[in-house]
Design a protein around this motif. Structure first.
Motif, PDB file in Angstrom:
ATOM      1  N   VAL A 163       0.853  -1.190   0.000  1.00  0.00           N
ATOM      2  CA  VAL A 163       0.000   0.000   0.000  1.00  0.00           C
ATOM      3  C   VAL A 163       0.887   1.238   0.000  1.00  0.00           C
ATOM      4  CG1 VAL A 163      -1.860   1.245   1.154  1.00  0.00           C
ATOM      5  CG2 VAL A 163      -1.704  -1.224   1.421  1.00  0.00           C
ATOM      6  N   ILE A 164       0.591   2.151  -0.892  1.00  0.00           N
ATOM      7  CA  ILE A 164       1.270   3.447  -0.890  1.00  0.00           C
ATOM      8  C   ILE A 164       0.212   4.495  -0.564  1.00  0.00           C
ATOM      9  CG2 ILE A 164       2.505   5.166  -2.273  1.00  0.00           C
ATOM     10  CD1 ILE A 164       3.682   2.813  -3.902  1.00  0.00           C
ATOM     11  N   LEU A 165       0.519   5.310   0.430  1.00  0.00           N
ATOM     12  CA  LEU A 165      -0.419   6.360   0.829  1.00  0.00           C
ATOM     13  C   LEU A 165       0.292   7.703   0.729  1.00  0.00           C
ATOM     14  CD1 LEU A 165      -3.171   7.175   2.046  1.00  0.00           C
ATOM     15  CD2 LEU A 165      -2.124   6.914   4.298  1.00  0.00           C
ATOM     16  N   ASN A 166      -0.251   8.573  -0.099  1.00  0.00           N
ATOM     17  CA  ASN A 166       0.332   9.905  -0.266  1.00  0.00           C
ATOM     18  C   ASN A 166      -0.491  10.928   0.517  1.00  0.00           C
ATOM     19  OD1 ASN A 166       2.275   8.953  -2.168  1.00  0.00           O
ATOM     20  ND2 ASN A 166       0.665   8.915  -3.724  1.00  0.00           N
ATOM     21  N   ILE A 167       0.199  11.895   1.086  1.00  0.00           N
ATOM     22  CA  ILE A 167      -0.514  12.945   1.805  1.00  0.00           C
ATOM     23  C   ILE A 167      -0.540  14.200   0.934  1.00  0.00           C
ATOM     24  CG2 ILE A 167      -0.683  14.312   3.909  1.00  0.00           C
ATOM     25  CD1 ILE A 167      -1.041  11.263   4.347  1.00  0.00           C
ATOM     26  N   GLY A 212      -2.578  13.645  -9.077  1.00  0.00           N
ATOM     27  CA  GLY A 212      -2.342  12.989 -10.373  1.00  0.00           C
ATOM     28  C   GLY A 212      -1.424  11.793 -10.244  1.00  0.00           C
ATOM     29  N   PHE A 213      -0.398  11.949  -9.425  1.00  0.00           N
ATOM     30  CA  PHE A 213       0.546  10.860  -9.182  1.00  0.00           C
ATOM     31  C   PHE A 213      -0.179   9.664  -8.563  1.00  0.00           C
ATOM     32  CE2 PHE A 213       3.932   9.199  -6.157  1.00  0.00           C
ATOM     33  CZ  PHE A 213       4.644   8.517  -7.134  1.00  0.00           C
ATOM     34  N   THR A 214      -1.013   9.940  -7.587  1.00  0.00           N
ATOM     35  CA  THR A 214      -1.753   8.880  -6.886  1.00  0.00           C
ATOM     36  C   THR A 214      -2.652   8.114  -7.852  1.00  0.00           C
ATOM     37  OG1 THR A 214      -1.745  10.156  -4.833  1.00  0.00           O
ATOM     38  CG2 THR A 214      -3.443   8.449  -5.042  1.00  0.00           C
ATOM     39  N   LYS A 215      -3.427   8.834  -8.629  1.00  0.00           N
ATOM     40  CA  LYS A 215      -4.396   8.189  -9.520  1.00  0.00           C
ATOM     41  C   LYS A 215      -3.695   7.386 -10.623  1.00  0.00           C
ATOM     42  CE  LYS A 215      -8.046  11.558  -8.601  1.00  0.00           C
ATOM     43  NZ  LYS A 215      -9.230  10.742  -8.347  1.00  0.00           N
ATOM     44  N   SER A 216      -2.607   7.930 -11.148  1.00  0.00           N
ATOM     45  CA  SER A 216      -1.877   7.221 -12.210  1.00  0.00           C
ATOM     46  C   SER A 216      -1.164   5.992 -11.660  1.00  0.00           C
ATOM     47  CB  SER A 216      -0.851   8.157 -12.862  1.00  0.00           C
ATOM     48  OG  SER A 216      -1.510   9.241 -13.470  1.00  0.00           O
ATOM     49  N   LEU A 217      -0.507   6.177 -10.520  1.00  0.00           N
ATOM     50  CA  LEU A 217       0.241   5.060  -9.938  1.00  0.00           C
ATOM     51  C   LEU A 217      -0.696   3.930  -9.507  1.00  0.00           C
ATOM     52  CD1 LEU A 217       3.232   4.512  -9.429  1.00  0.00           C
ATOM     53  CD2 LEU A 217       2.926   5.316  -7.081  1.00  0.00           C
ATOM     54  N   ALA A 218      -1.877   4.292  -9.051  1.00  0.00           N
ATOM     55  CA  ALA A 218      -2.858   3.270  -8.655  1.00  0.00           C
ATOM     56  C   ALA A 218      -3.166   2.355  -9.839  1.00  0.00           C
ATOM     57  CB  ALA A 218      -4.133   3.931  -8.150  1.00  0.00           C
ATOM     58  N   LYS A 219      -3.282   2.948 -11.025  1.00  0.00           N
ATOM     59  CA  LYS A 219      -3.573   2.138 -12.218  1.00  0.00           C
ATOM     60  C   LYS A 219      -2.356   1.313 -12.620  1.00  0.00           C
ATOM     61  CE  LYS A 219      -7.263   5.104 -13.773  1.00  0.00           C
ATOM     62  NZ  LYS A 219      -7.740   6.171 -14.625  1.00  0.00           N
ATOM     63  N   GLU A 220      -1.182   1.921 -12.507  1.00  0.00           N
ATOM     64  CA  GLU A 220       0.045   1.236 -12.927  1.00  0.00           C
ATOM     65  C   GLU A 220       0.372   0.034 -12.032  1.00  0.00           C
ATOM     66  OE1 GLU A 220       3.170   3.941 -14.003  1.00  0.00           O
ATOM     67  OE2 GLU A 220       4.707   2.567 -13.278  1.00  0.00           O
ATOM     68  N   LEU A 221       0.090   0.151 -10.745  1.00  0.00           N
ATOM     69  CA  LEU A 221       0.510  -0.895  -9.802  1.00  0.00           C
ATOM     70  C   LEU A 221      -0.600  -1.861  -9.406  1.00  0.00           C
ATOM     71  CD1 LEU A 221       2.881   1.188  -7.469  1.00  0.00           C
ATOM     72  CD2 LEU A 221       3.487  -0.241  -9.425  1.00  0.00           C
ATOM     73  N   ALA A 222      -1.807  -1.616  -9.888  1.00  0.00           N
ATOM     74  CA  ALA A 222      -2.942  -2.473  -9.493  1.00  0.00           C
ATOM     75  C   ALA A 222      -2.689  -3.934  -9.855  1.00  0.00           C
ATOM     76  CB  ALA A 222      -4.224  -1.977 -10.149  1.00  0.00           C
ATOM     77  N   GLY A 223      -2.016  -4.168 -10.980  1.00  0.00           N
ATOM     78  CA  GLY A 223      -1.733  -5.533 -11.414  1.00  0.00           C
ATOM     79  C   GLY A 223      -0.832  -6.309 -10.462  1.00  0.00           C
ATOM     80  N   ASP A 257      -1.287  -5.958  -7.192  1.00  0.00           N
ATOM     81  CA  ASP A 257      -2.041  -5.885  -5.925  1.00  0.00           C
ATOM     82  C   ASP A 257      -1.451  -4.849  -4.976  1.00  0.00           C
ATOM     83  OD1 ASP A 257      -4.272  -7.411  -6.268  1.00  0.00           O
ATOM     84  OD2 ASP A 257      -3.325  -9.278  -5.621  1.00  0.00           O
ATOM     85  N   ILE A 258      -0.957  -3.780  -5.555  1.00  0.00           N
ATOM     86  CA  ILE A 258      -0.465  -2.665  -4.745  1.00  0.00           C
ATOM     87  C   ILE A 258      -1.513  -1.554  -4.841  1.00  0.00           C
ATOM     88  CG2 ILE A 258       1.347  -0.935  -4.442  1.00  0.00           C
ATOM     89  CD1 ILE A 258       3.241  -2.952  -5.906  1.00  0.00           C
TER      90      ILE A 258
END
Lengths: 79, 249
Positions: free
Chosen positions: B138-142, B166-177, B179-180
């Motif tokens: 899990v990555i959590l950005n503040i 923007g970083f959060t939303k893009s990275l969520a898509k990139e790392l979802a595969g 399970d991050i």
């Protein structure tokens, strides 16, 4: 296991292909299973296997198996 | 009794004060082994000691400036020397400098983006390599409400926090595969050291813009952070959660 076959094994497992598909000449993006996502899986596998932490420049430069050998050598890994 | 973060390892940047410190305490209280980053080594060591004493858990320190990629690399090399697992990264470190646009200096822009944005990217790059290997994390950005809504005098800070969205939303898509999960919290006005110099009239003016009629506490942000990194949020990724008491500018 020789150092070379160990490296080939890491590549094969990370890319999800048979070990006989791995050779020094194999290049990034030359087979469907070595795409950008698989490249990051491969990097993680290499770091784990050889206990190194690669620089971002080296991750980008790792364009083939032979190039991987050159890069790992910079981290004192004999392949 | 099982705790929410038993067996988890968390790396928290900007951990020595304010929201980062509250997050470190809340994670440790819930059983996490905490790895603490901030620039000041003495502050960090004092916090680690406090956490060990209060929560009977392991706490380690990594003093460095996350705006420097070489420092970040060394911190993660040090982490890796004794750890192969990393479950949680909290990108909390940030700076806030207020200036009207006409008085913004180039170095002010660079400092703000170097810490608030580039530093978060550097940490996520290295942390995600652990997480990709284990195929979980899990990555959590503040972020900040200023990045979502904007605020006069905070154009550069707001831009840096919008970048985090923007970083959060893009990275969520990139790392979802892998399970991050990647999410962000967007705090409003929170009682931290950043508010200490605020004039009383400005404080009252700000409170008048908060629906709940009060300033939030760092612990209230930490509790949302705890939820987002826990298994209770296992189907949440790519979200920016406001913790702002219903604030409007």
């Amino acid at each position: 296991m020789t150092q070379n076959s160990r490296l080939y094994t890491v590549f094969a497992e990370a890319l999800g292909v048979q070990i006989d598909q791995i050779s020094d000449e194999l290049k990034y993006n030359s087979i469907p299973s070595w795409d950008s996502t698989a490249h990051m899986v491969l990097i993680a596998a290499l770091e784990d296997a050889y206990d190194v932490m690669l620089d971002t420049d080296d991750i980008i430069d790792m364009s083939s198996v032979v190039k991987a050998k050159e890069i790992l050598a910079k981290y004192d890994v004999v392949v | 009794m099982t705790k929410q973060l038993d067996g988890r390892k968390a790396f928290i940047t900007g951990a020595s004060k304010g929201i980062g410190k509250a997050i470190a305490h809340s994670f440790a209280e819930q059983g996490a082994e905490v790895h603490l980053n901030a620039r000041n080594k003495n502050d960090l060591e004092a916090l680690a000691e406090e956490i060990r004493g209060r929560h009977n858990c392991k706490a380690y320190v990594y003093p460095c400036d996350i705006s420097n990629p070489e420092d970040v690399k060394q911190a993660f090399v040090n982490y890796r020397a004794t750890n192969r697992q990393l479950d949680i990264l909290v990108n909390n470190a940030g700076i806030m400098q207020n200036s009207l646009l006409g008085m913004v200096l180039p170095e002010h822009i660079l400092q703000t983006f170097s810490t608030n944005v580039f530093g978060s990217v550097y940490c996520a790059q290295l942390a995600s390599r652990f997480m990709m290997r284990q195929r979980s994390g899990v990555i959590l950005n503040i972020g900040s409400i200023v990045g979502e809504e904007g605020r006069s005098g905070q154009s550069v800070y707001g831009a840096s926090k919008s970048a985090i969205t923007g970083f959060t939303k893009s990275l969520a898509k990139e790392l979802a595969g892998f399970d991050i999960r990647v999410n962000a919290i967007s705090p409003g006005m929170i009682e931290t050291e950043l508010l200490e110099g605020l004039a009383e009239n400005k404080r009252l003016e700000a409170i008048s813009n908060i629906a709940l009629g009060r300033i939030g506490s760092a612990n209230e942000v930490a509790q949302v952070a705890l939820f987002l990194v826990s298994d209770a949020a296992s189907y949440i990724t790519g979200q920016v959660i406001g913790v702002d008491g219903g604030m409007a500018f």
